[in-house]
Design a protein around this motif. Structure first.
Motif, PDB file in Angstrom:
ATOM      1  N   GLU A 161       0.825  -1.207   0.000  1.00 22.67           N
ATOM      2  CA  GLU A 161       0.000   0.000   0.000  1.00 22.67           C
ATOM      3  C   GLU A 161       0.861   1.261   0.000  1.00 22.67           C
ATOM      4  N   TRP A 162       2.098   1.104   0.418  1.00 20.60           N
ATOM      5  CA  TRP A 162       2.981   2.260   0.467  1.00 20.60           C
ATOM      6  C   TRP A 162       4.144   2.051  -0.493  1.00 20.60           C
ATOM      7  N   ASP A 163       3.911   2.363  -1.742  1.00 24.96           N
ATOM      8  CA  ASP A 163       4.958   2.227  -2.753  1.00 24.96           C
ATOM      9  C   ASP A 163       6.119   3.143  -2.393  1.00 24.96           C
ATOM     10  N   THR A 177       3.599  10.127   7.757  1.00 22.44           N
ATOM     11  CA  THR A 177       4.161  10.773   8.955  1.00 22.44           C
ATOM     12  C   THR A 177       3.997   9.879  10.192  1.00 22.44           C
ATOM     13  N   SER A 178       3.385   8.700  10.019  1.00 25.67           N
ATOM     14  CA  SER A 178       3.168   7.820  11.177  1.00 25.67           C
ATOM     15  C   SER A 178       4.449   7.449  11.942  1.00 25.67           C
ATOM     16  N   PRO A 179       5.629   7.284  11.267  1.00 32.99           N
ATOM     17  CA  PRO A 179       6.824   6.951  12.050  1.00 32.99           C
ATOM     18  C   PRO A 179       7.144   7.962  13.156  1.00 32.99           C
ATOM     19  N   PHE A 201       6.570  10.855   0.807  1.00 29.87           N
ATOM     20  CA  PHE A 201       6.999  10.513  -0.558  1.00 29.87           C
ATOM     21  C   PHE A 201       6.530   9.113  -0.920  1.00 29.87           C
ATOM     22  N   ARG A 202       5.995   8.974  -2.134  1.00 29.37           N
ATOM     23  CA  ARG A 202       5.614   7.633  -2.594  1.00 29.37           C
ATOM     24  C   ARG A 202       5.916   7.482  -4.082  1.00 29.37           C
ATOM     25  N   ARG A 203       6.181   6.229  -4.454  1.00 27.08           N
ATOM     26  CA  ARG A 203       6.497   5.978  -5.864  1.00 27.08           C
ATOM     27  C   ARG A 203       5.195   5.904  -6.660  1.00 27.08           C
ATOM     28  N   PHE A 215       1.822  16.244   1.445  1.00 26.35           N
ATOM     29  CA  PHE A 215       1.935  16.583   2.872  1.00 26.35           C
ATOM     30  C   PHE A 215       0.896  15.845   3.706  1.00 26.35           C
ATOM     31  N   GLN A 216       1.316  15.486   4.903  1.00 26.03           N
ATOM     32  CA  GLN A 216       0.378  14.903   5.863  1.00 26.03           C
ATOM     33  C   GLN A 216       0.496  15.627   7.198  1.00 26.03           C
ATOM     34  N   VAL A 217      -0.572  15.525   7.973  1.00 22.99           N
ATOM     35  CA  VAL A 217      -0.466  15.864   9.391  1.00 22.99           C
ATOM     36  C   VAL A 217      -0.874  14.610  10.157  1.00 22.99           C
ATOM     37  N   GLU A 218       0.018  14.142  10.991  1.00 23.90           N
ATOM     38  CA  GLU A 218      -0.247  12.982  11.828  1.00 23.90           C
ATOM     39  C   GLU A 218      -0.750  13.478  13.178  1.00 23.90           C
ATOM     40  N   LEU A 219      -1.623  12.727  13.801  1.00 30.69           N
ATOM     41  CA  LEU A 219      -2.090  13.108  15.139  1.00 30.69           C
ATOM     42  C   LEU A 219      -2.062  11.867  16.025  1.00 30.69           C
ATOM     43  N   TYR A 255      -8.879  -0.743   7.080  1.00 27.87           N
ATOM     44  CA  TYR A 255      -7.843  -1.508   7.776  1.00 27.87           C
ATOM     45  C   TYR A 255      -6.503  -0.777   7.704  1.00 27.87           C
ATOM     46  N   PHE A 256      -5.843  -0.621   8.829  1.00 32.38           N
ATOM     47  CA  PHE A 256      -4.437  -0.216   8.890  1.00 32.38           C
ATOM     48  C   PHE A 256      -3.751  -1.125   9.898  1.00 32.38           C
ATOM     49  N   PRO A 257      -2.533  -1.537   9.609  1.00 33.74           N
ATOM     50  CA  PRO A 257      -1.859  -2.467  10.517  1.00 33.74           C
ATOM     51  C   PRO A 257      -1.609  -1.872  11.905  1.00 33.74           C
ATOM     52  N   PHE A 258      -1.523  -0.564  11.993  1.00 35.02           N
ATOM     53  CA  PHE A 258      -1.136   0.054  13.279  1.00 35.02           C
ATOM     54  C   PHE A 258      -2.326   0.537  14.091  1.00 35.02           C
ATOM     55  N   THR A 259      -3.551   0.312  13.603  1.00 39.30           N
ATOM     56  CA  THR A 259      -4.736   0.688  14.385  1.00 39.30           C
ATOM     57  C   THR A 259      -5.758  -0.442  14.364  1.00 39.30           C
ATOM     58  N   GLU A 260      -6.532  -0.518  15.430  1.00 42.75           N
ATOM     59  CA  GLU A 260      -7.582  -1.529  15.520  1.00 42.75           C
ATOM     60  C   GLU A 260      -8.629  -1.085  16.526  1.00 42.75           C
ATOM     61  N   GLY A 280      -6.884   8.700   7.353  1.00 44.54           N
ATOM     62  CA  GLY A 280      -7.023   7.387   7.948  1.00 44.54           C
ATOM     63  C   GLY A 280      -6.883   7.554   9.450  1.00 44.54           C
ATOM     64  N   SER A 281      -7.577   6.663  10.192  1.00 43.23           N
ATOM     65  CA  SER A 281      -7.524   6.851  11.647  1.00 43.23           C
ATOM     66  C   SER A 281      -7.852   5.539  12.348  1.00 43.23           C
ATOM     67  N   GLY A 282      -7.747   5.539  13.651  1.00 46.72           N
ATOM     68  CA  GLY A 282      -8.135   4.355  14.410  1.00 46.72           C
ATOM     69  C   GLY A 282      -7.569   4.387  15.812  1.00 46.72           C
ATOM     70  N   MET A 283      -7.922   3.334  16.573  1.00 42.50           N
ATOM     71  CA  MET A 283      -7.365   3.183  17.911  1.00 42.50           C
ATOM     72  C   MET A 283      -6.002   2.514  17.777  1.00 42.50           C
ATOM     73  N   PHE A 302      -5.618   7.052  20.248  1.00 44.88           N
ATOM     74  CA  PHE A 302      -6.042   7.021  18.848  1.00 44.88           C
ATOM     75  C   PHE A 302      -5.080   7.854  18.023  1.00 44.88           C
ATOM     76  N   ALA A 303      -5.116   7.572  16.721  1.00 46.30           N
ATOM     77  CA  ALA A 303      -4.205   8.261  15.823  1.00 46.30           C
ATOM     78  C   ALA A 303      -4.944   8.552  14.539  1.00 46.30           C
ATOM     79  N   LEU A 304      -4.438   9.546  13.828  1.00 37.33           N
ATOM     80  CA  LEU A 304      -4.952   9.766  12.478  1.00 37.33           C
ATOM     81  C   LEU A 304      -3.875  10.404  11.628  1.00 37.33           C
ATOM     82  N   GLY A 305      -3.991  10.177  10.316  1.00 38.32           N
ATOM     83  CA  GLY A 305      -3.057  10.800   9.386  1.00 38.32           C
ATOM     84  C   GLY A 305      -3.868  11.401   8.264  1.00 38.32           C
ATOM     85  N   LEU A 306      -3.735  12.725   8.099  1.00 39.56           N
ATOM     86  CA  LEU A 306      -4.594  13.350   7.088  1.00 39.56           C
ATOM     87  C   LEU A 306      -3.764  13.923   5.944  1.00 39.56           C
TER      88      LEU A 306
HETATM   89  N1  DAH Z   1      -0.274   6.548   7.676  1.00 36.78           N
HETATM   90  C1  DAH Z   1      -1.478   6.283   6.939  1.00 36.78           C
HETATM   91  C2  DAH Z   1      -1.230   6.572   5.457  1.00 36.78           C
HETATM   92  O1  DAH Z   1      -0.374   7.300   5.146  1.00 36.78           O
HETATM   93  C3  DAH Z   1      -2.610   7.092   7.435  1.00 36.78           C
HETATM   94  C4  DAH Z   1      -3.011   6.759   8.807  1.00 36.78           C
HETATM   95  C5  DAH Z   1      -4.021   5.836   9.046  1.00 36.78           C
HETATM   96  C6  DAH Z   1      -2.408   7.329   9.882  1.00 36.78           C
HETATM   97  C7  DAH Z   1      -4.426   5.517  10.290  1.00 36.78           C
HETATM   98  C8  DAH Z   1      -2.792   7.028  11.178  1.00 36.78           C
HETATM   99  C9  DAH Z   1      -3.811   6.088  11.375  1.00 36.78           C
HETATM  100  O2  DAH Z   1      -2.252   7.594  12.242  1.00 36.78           O
HETATM  101  O3  DAH Z   1      -4.207   5.826  12.614  1.00 36.78           O
HETATM  102  O4  DAH Z   1      -1.961   6.063   4.656  1.00 36.78           O
END
Ligand code: DAH
Length: 335
Positions: A161-163, A177-179, A201-203, A215-219, A255-260, A280-283, A302-306
């Motif tokens: 999903e992340w080329d 920005t999740s790292p 950055f993505r291919r 650009f993203q903003v991670e929360l 679905y994201f591997p880092f949230t559920e 994307g977001s989740g617990m 919880f987290a989100l990336g916009l």
């Molecule tokens: N990192 C994800 C992306 O770039 C977006 C994302 C999804 C961030 C869920 C999050 C999260 O923090 O909880 O596609």
């Protein structure tokens, strides 16, 4: 007696000559010339004092007095004239430098911030007011932070999903920005309440909604008593603040591997017909908490990336992401 008369005559003559010269001149230089001519060391008035020496003693006082009088009045007149001339010169100068305020001005173009920077600043401002502080991370990231610690092991299908743009085997340009979540949690005890804005950055092949740089903003908010309801409230609040009340919004399971559980949020313009996914977001998945030594029995979050570019596109009705990076001033000046 004859000598006295002669000298007095001379004094009178010099007086008239010097006054007249002074009256007729019109420059400071000429004025100085007159001073030198009459009062200078070898000038006419010192000459008169020499003549005075030749007079019989009884006449000296009278003639001396006259010469002294002439000397001081001439001196005064010269100074007066100098002042006049200086003032005139100043007036002329001022006239030359005077400003015509009725002339049309020369317009100076001012620069402004790129529309993406404006949008980023606005988002950061909204989150800061909700109590989030800002954290930053590197754009060149290790495989561990970009994937492993986020519960995406090697060979996990989600990596597709992340080329990615790799620099060497273990390093890449971060794909999201999740790292930064991991870096912040590694270095801080809970609670954490942060946002991390930045470039990703993505291919991807560029098209109207994809670009290899964006650009993203991670929360991320981790504490002892947080639920999906808090995630929903924070999301709804900032979206309303950013877009106003008229935009439509929906949560959609994902679905994201880092949230559920995980959810995507889509937005639609008031005049629109299509949903556009913006975040994307989740617990936070317990595995992620464990990777940074947070006890998942005690802490949740919880987290989100916009996607900042997409938010900007929706808000301003821009239909092609590539416009942000083309640097065409005709486009950029509109904002
Ligand atoms: N990192 C994800 C992306 O770039 C977006 C994302 C999804 C961030 C869920 C999050 C999260 O923090 O909880 O596609």
């Amino acid at each position: 007696m004859a000598k006295l008369k002669e000298l007095l005559g001379e004094i009178e003559q010099i007086k008239q000559d010097s006054y007249k010269e002074l009256e007729n001149l019109d420059s400071l230089d000429d004025c100085e010339q007159v001073r030198i001519k009459y009062l200078g060391r070898k000038g006419k008035i010192p000459d008169l004092f020499n003549e005075l020496g030749k007079l019989p003693d009884e006449d000296k006082a009278k003639a001396g007095k006259r010469i002294n009088q002439l000397k001081s009045t001439l001196d005064e007149r010269i100074n007066e004239k100098k002042n006049q001339l200086q003032q005139l010169e100043q007036e002329k100068q001022l006239e030359k430098e005077s400003l015509d305020v009725t002339l049309p001005g020369r317009r100076r173009r001012t620069g402004k911030l790129h529309i993406l920077t404006q949008v980023l600043d606005e988002l950061i401002d909204i989150f800061k007011r909700m109590g989030f502080s800002q954290a930053l991370g590197p754009e060149i990231e290790t495989d561990y932070y970009n994937f492993e610690a986020l519960n995406i092991p090697e060979l996990h299908p989600a990596r597709d999903e992340w080329d990615s743009l790799y620099i060497d085997k273990g390093t890449l340009l971060r794909t999201h920005t999740s790292p930064v979540q991991i870096r912040v949690m590694e270095n801080n005890d809970p609670p954490v309440k942060i946002i991390c804005p930045g470039k990703c950055f993505r291919r991807d092949t560029p098209d109207a909604t994809h670009y290899p740089v964006f650009f993203q903003v991670e929360l991320l908010w981790v504490d002892e008593d947080l639920s999906f309801a808090n995630l929903k409230y924070v999301t709804k609040t900032f979206i309303e603040k950013f877009f106003g009340p008229k935009f439509k919004m929906r949560f959609r399971a994902d679905y994201f591997p880092f949230t559920e559980p995980s959810a995507e949020v889509d937005i639609m313009r008031p005049d629109g017909h299509e949903w556009l996914e913006i975040l994307g977001s989740g617990m936070v998945d317990p595995n992620v908490l464990e990777a940074v030594n947070y006890d998942p029995e005690v802490y949740q979050g919880f987290a989100l990336g916009l996607g900042v570019d997409r938010m900007a596109m929706l808000k301003y009705g821009i239909d092609d992401i590539r416009l942000f990076y083309r640097n065409d001033l005709r486009f950029l000046r509109q904002f």
